[in-house]
Design an enzyme around this catalytic site. Sequence first.
Site, PDB file in Angstrom:
ATOM      1  N   GLY A  14       0.824  -1.212   0.000  1.00  0.00           N
ATOM      2  CA  GLY A  14       0.000   0.000   0.000  1.00  0.00           C
ATOM      3  C   GLY A  14       0.854   1.257   0.000  1.00  0.00           C
ATOM      4  N   SER A 128       0.141  -6.874  -9.975  1.00  0.00           N
ATOM      5  CA  SER A 128       1.283  -7.783  -9.884  1.00  0.00           C
ATOM      6  C   SER A 128       2.594  -7.043  -9.984  1.00  0.00           C
ATOM      7  CB  SER A 128       1.218  -8.833 -10.996  1.00  0.00           C
ATOM      8  OG  SER A 128       2.373  -9.657 -10.920  1.00  0.00           O
ATOM      9  N   GLY A 130       4.927  -7.413  -7.052  1.00  0.00           N
ATOM     10  CA  GLY A 130       5.532  -7.387  -5.723  1.00  0.00           C
ATOM     11  C   GLY A 130       5.770  -5.960  -5.249  1.00  0.00           C
ATOM     12  N   LYS A 182      -5.932 -11.977 -12.777  1.00  0.00           N
ATOM     13  CA  LYS A 182      -4.786 -11.976 -11.853  1.00  0.00           C
ATOM     14  C   LYS A 182      -4.587 -13.367 -11.244  1.00  0.00           C
ATOM     15  CE  LYS A 182      -1.391 -10.460  -9.246  1.00  0.00           C
ATOM     16  NZ  LYS A 182      -1.148 -11.309  -8.152  1.00  0.00           N
ATOM     17  N   HIS A 185      -2.917 -15.397 -13.777  1.00  0.00           N
ATOM     18  CA  HIS A 185      -1.508 -14.939 -13.809  1.00  0.00           C
ATOM     19  C   HIS A 185      -0.707 -15.683 -12.746  1.00  0.00           C
ATOM     20  CE1 HIS A 185       1.667 -12.527 -11.923  1.00  0.00           C
ATOM     21  NE2 HIS A 185       1.927 -12.034 -13.125  1.00  0.00           N
ATOM     22  N   ASN A 186      -1.251 -15.737 -11.551  1.00  0.00           N
ATOM     23  CA  ASN A 186      -0.525 -16.406 -10.470  1.00  0.00           C
ATOM     24  C   ASN A 186      -0.397 -17.907 -10.713  1.00  0.00           C
ATOM     25  OD1 ASN A 186      -0.589 -13.847  -9.341  1.00  0.00           O
ATOM     26  ND2 ASN A 186      -0.818 -14.639  -7.266  1.00  0.00           N
ATOM     27  N   GLU A 189       2.307 -18.273 -12.986  1.00  0.00           N
ATOM     28  CA  GLU A 189       3.526 -18.007 -12.191  1.00  0.00           C
ATOM     29  C   GLU A 189       3.970 -19.295 -11.477  1.00  0.00           C
ATOM     30  OE1 GLU A 189       3.307 -14.405  -9.619  1.00  0.00           O
ATOM     31  OE2 GLU A 189       3.658 -15.760  -7.945  1.00  0.00           O
ATOM     32  N   LYS A 260       0.109 -19.082  -0.886  1.00  0.00           N
ATOM     33  CA  LYS A 260      -0.934 -18.303  -0.212  1.00  0.00           C
ATOM     34  C   LYS A 260      -2.311 -18.599  -0.764  1.00  0.00           C
ATOM     35  CE  LYS A 260       1.959 -14.466   1.172  1.00  0.00           C
ATOM     36  NZ  LYS A 260       2.791 -14.341  -0.055  1.00  0.00           N
ATOM     37  N   ARG A 287       4.127 -28.188  -4.774  1.00  0.00           N
ATOM     38  CA  ARG A 287       4.345 -27.430  -3.533  1.00  0.00           C
ATOM     39  C   ARG A 287       3.729 -28.189  -2.355  1.00  0.00           C
ATOM     40  NH1 ARG A 287       3.689 -20.893  -4.371  1.00  0.00           N
ATOM     41  NH2 ARG A 287       4.728 -20.725  -6.385  1.00  0.00           N
ATOM     42  N   ARG A 445     -18.268 -46.321 -18.128  1.00  0.00           N
ATOM     43  CA  ARG A 445     -19.329 -45.561 -17.463  1.00  0.00           C
ATOM     44  C   ARG A 445     -20.696 -46.119 -17.841  1.00  0.00           C
ATOM     45  NH1 ARG A 445     -19.987 -40.543 -19.174  1.00  0.00           N
ATOM     46  NH2 ARG A 445     -20.843 -39.752 -17.217  1.00  0.00           N
ATOM     47  N   HIS A 451     -24.516 -44.673 -18.161  1.00  0.00           N
ATOM     48  CA  HIS A 451     -24.310 -43.247 -18.401  1.00  0.00           C
ATOM     49  C   HIS A 451     -24.393 -42.873 -19.887  1.00  0.00           C
ATOM     50  CE1 HIS A 451     -23.592 -42.404 -14.251  1.00  0.00           C
ATOM     51  NE2 HIS A 451     -22.622 -43.299 -14.180  1.00  0.00           N
TER      52      HIS A 451
HETATM   53  C1  6PG Z   1       2.488 -10.923  -7.985  1.00  0.00           C
HETATM   54  C2  6PG Z   1       2.630 -12.134  -7.117  1.00  0.00           C
HETATM   55  C3  6PG Z   1       2.062 -11.836  -5.770  1.00  0.00           C
HETATM   56  C4  6PG Z   1       2.530 -12.781  -4.691  1.00  0.00           C
HETATM   57  C5  6PG Z   1       1.874 -14.119  -4.763  1.00  0.00           C
HETATM   58  C6  6PG Z   1       2.733 -15.185  -4.172  1.00  0.00           C
HETATM   59  O1  6PG Z   1       1.880 -11.082  -9.033  1.00  0.00           O
HETATM   60  O2  6PG Z   1       3.017  -9.884  -7.638  1.00  0.00           O
HETATM   61  O3  6PG Z   1       1.947 -13.191  -7.689  1.00  0.00           O
HETATM   62  O4  6PG Z   1       0.679 -11.770  -5.915  1.00  0.00           O
HETATM   63  O5  6PG Z   1       3.904 -12.862  -4.698  1.00  0.00           O
HETATM   64  O6  6PG Z   1       0.695 -14.017  -4.046  1.00  0.00           O
HETATM   65  O7  6PG Z   1       1.954 -16.285  -4.078  1.00  0.00           O
HETATM   66  P1  6PG Z   1       2.292 -17.526  -3.180  1.00  0.00           P
HETATM   67  O8  6PG Z   1       2.607 -17.015  -1.806  1.00  0.00           O
HETATM   68  O9  6PG Z   1       1.065 -18.328  -3.229  1.00  0.00           O
HETATM   69  O10 6PG Z   1       3.488 -18.152  -3.816  1.00  0.00           O
END
Ligand code: 6PG
Length: 479
Positions: A14, A128, A130, A182, A185-186, A189, A260, A287, A445, A451
Site C-alpha cells: 500500500g 502484480s 511485488g 490476476k 496470472h498467479n 507463475e 498463499k 508445492r 461408465r 451413463h
Molecule cells: C504478484 C505475485 C504476488 C505474490 C503471490 C505469491 O503477481 O506480484 O503473484 O501476488 O507474490 O501471491 O503467491 P504464493 O505465496 O502463493 O506463492
Amino acid sequence: QSANIGVVGLAVMGSNLARNLASREGNTVAVFNRSRSKTDELVADHPEAGFVPAFSYEEFAATLAKPRTAIIMVKAGGPTDAVIDSLVEVFEAGDIIVDGGNALFTDTIRREKAVRETGINFVGAGISGGEEGALLGPSIMPGGSDESWVTLGPILKSIAAVAEGEPCVTHVGHDGAGHFVKMVHNGIEYADMQLIAEAYDLIRRGTGKTPAEIADVFAEWNTGELESYLIEITAEVLRQIDAETGKPLVDVILDQAGAKGTGAWTVQTALSLGVPVSGIAEATFARSLSSHPEQRAVSRDLPGAEEELTVDDVDAFIEDVRLALYASKIVAYSQGFDEIRAGAAEYDWTIDLGAVSKIWRAGCIIRAQFLNRIADAYDAEPGLPVLLTAPYFVEALGRAQGAWRRIVSTAAGAGIPAPAFSSSLSYYDGLRAERLPAALVQGQRDFFGAHTYKRIDKEGTFHTLWSGDRTEIEAEDTH
Ligand code: 6PG
C-alpha cells in the site's frame, strides 16, 4: 487540500503504491491506515510525496475530490470486507472503491454487486509485481464498470509499468474479470516457477554443476527465447551464498514450498470450468507434496530407479533441458489463456486475450519477451481456440519436442520427479491424439452406471444392455 486518489492500508504494498501514485504528475494522494502510526511514518519518511494524511474514514472521504477514488491495499478476505463497508458509509454514488489485493474473483463479483446497490463503483484490480512493482510500476488488471474506468483508467495508466511504450493496464472486463485474470496470472507463475525448478534439479543431478555454475546457465538462457524476470531472478537466487554457513543459499533453504492460495484457486476454478490446466495443477501439487515432511520421511526408503542419471554430453543435455522448459512453458501459458477464455464465457466477460498478454509484458512476475508472441498470436486470430496451435508456437514445439521427450523419459528413468515437464508433454500429446482412450472410459461408465455414449458413425445417444443381452438401444442423454 483535495486529493484525486486515496490509498487505504499502508503496509509495504500500500505505501509503495501510494508513493508511486504521488510521484506521477497531477496526482495528490490521500493516505489512511487503521493504526495511525503507519500513516505518520509514511508521511514523515516521504515529504517529497506531498501526502494528505487522514485519520478517520470521514476525514479520508473529505479530503478526496469527487468522484472520490480509493484503492484498498489490505489483506484479502475479512479485512477487505471491513474496509469496503467503512468506505461505503462515507462515500457517495459515483465514487469508486478499488480493491488492489489478491481477492478471490467470486468475492469480487459478490462485493461489486453489493456495492453497486449504493450507486458506488467497485473495482477489483489485480496488481502484480511485488513490492518493487508497486513502487516503480506494476502490471494492473482492473475489472469493474465502464463508468469507473473513465476516472480510474488515466490514474492507473500513470503508475503502471510500460512495455514498448504502452502502459501495462487495461480494463479487463466487468466485475470480477480483473481478479480472475490476476488469479490465472498467479497460476501461470506457479507453473513457470516449478518448471524452472525442475530444470535446475535435472541439471544439478545430471551434471553435478554447482548452483553458481547453474546460475550462469540461467543467465545465458535469459539472453534468448526464455528471457524473463523469473529466469533472471533464478540466476540471482542460485548465485547467493549463505553468510552463516558459506554454502549456496539454495542448499540451506528448507525444501518446503509455501503458497498463499492463488495457485489453488486457479486449479479449483479450472476444475469447475472443465479446463485442463495440468501444468498449473502439477506445480501447485508439487508445492503441497514438498510441504508434507512426515510423508516424505516415511517414503524416503521406497525403491527407486536402478540407474542414476548419467550425462555424457553436458552441453547437449543442458540444451535439451532448455527446450523442454520452453515447450512446457508454452503449454502452461496456453492452458492459462484457455482458463481465461472459459472464465470469460462462463461469467459473461468480454476479455481481449491479446490485451491481457500485452499488460503482462512488464511489471508483473511472469513478465517475459515471450508474451509478445502470445499477443501476436491473438492479433492474428482473436478467437484462437488453443494458443499453442499458433504458427510461432507450433514451430517452437516442433523444434523442442524431441528434447522434451528425451528429458521426460530421462527423468522417469532416473527417478527424478519432473511433474510439470511430464504433465505438459502428456497434455500436448493428448491434444494431438487422433483417438483417445476416453472411448473406453465412456464404455466403462455405460457399463456400471448406464451413463450412455455417443457413436462416431451416427447421431444419437446409446446404451448397451450390459446386464441383459448386450444389445444396444437408443437412450436418453445422461452425459
Ligand atoms: C504478484 C505475485 C504476488 C505474490 C503471490 C505469491 O503477481 O506480484 O503473484 O501476488 O507474490 O501471491 O503467491 P504464493 O505465496 O502463493 O506463492
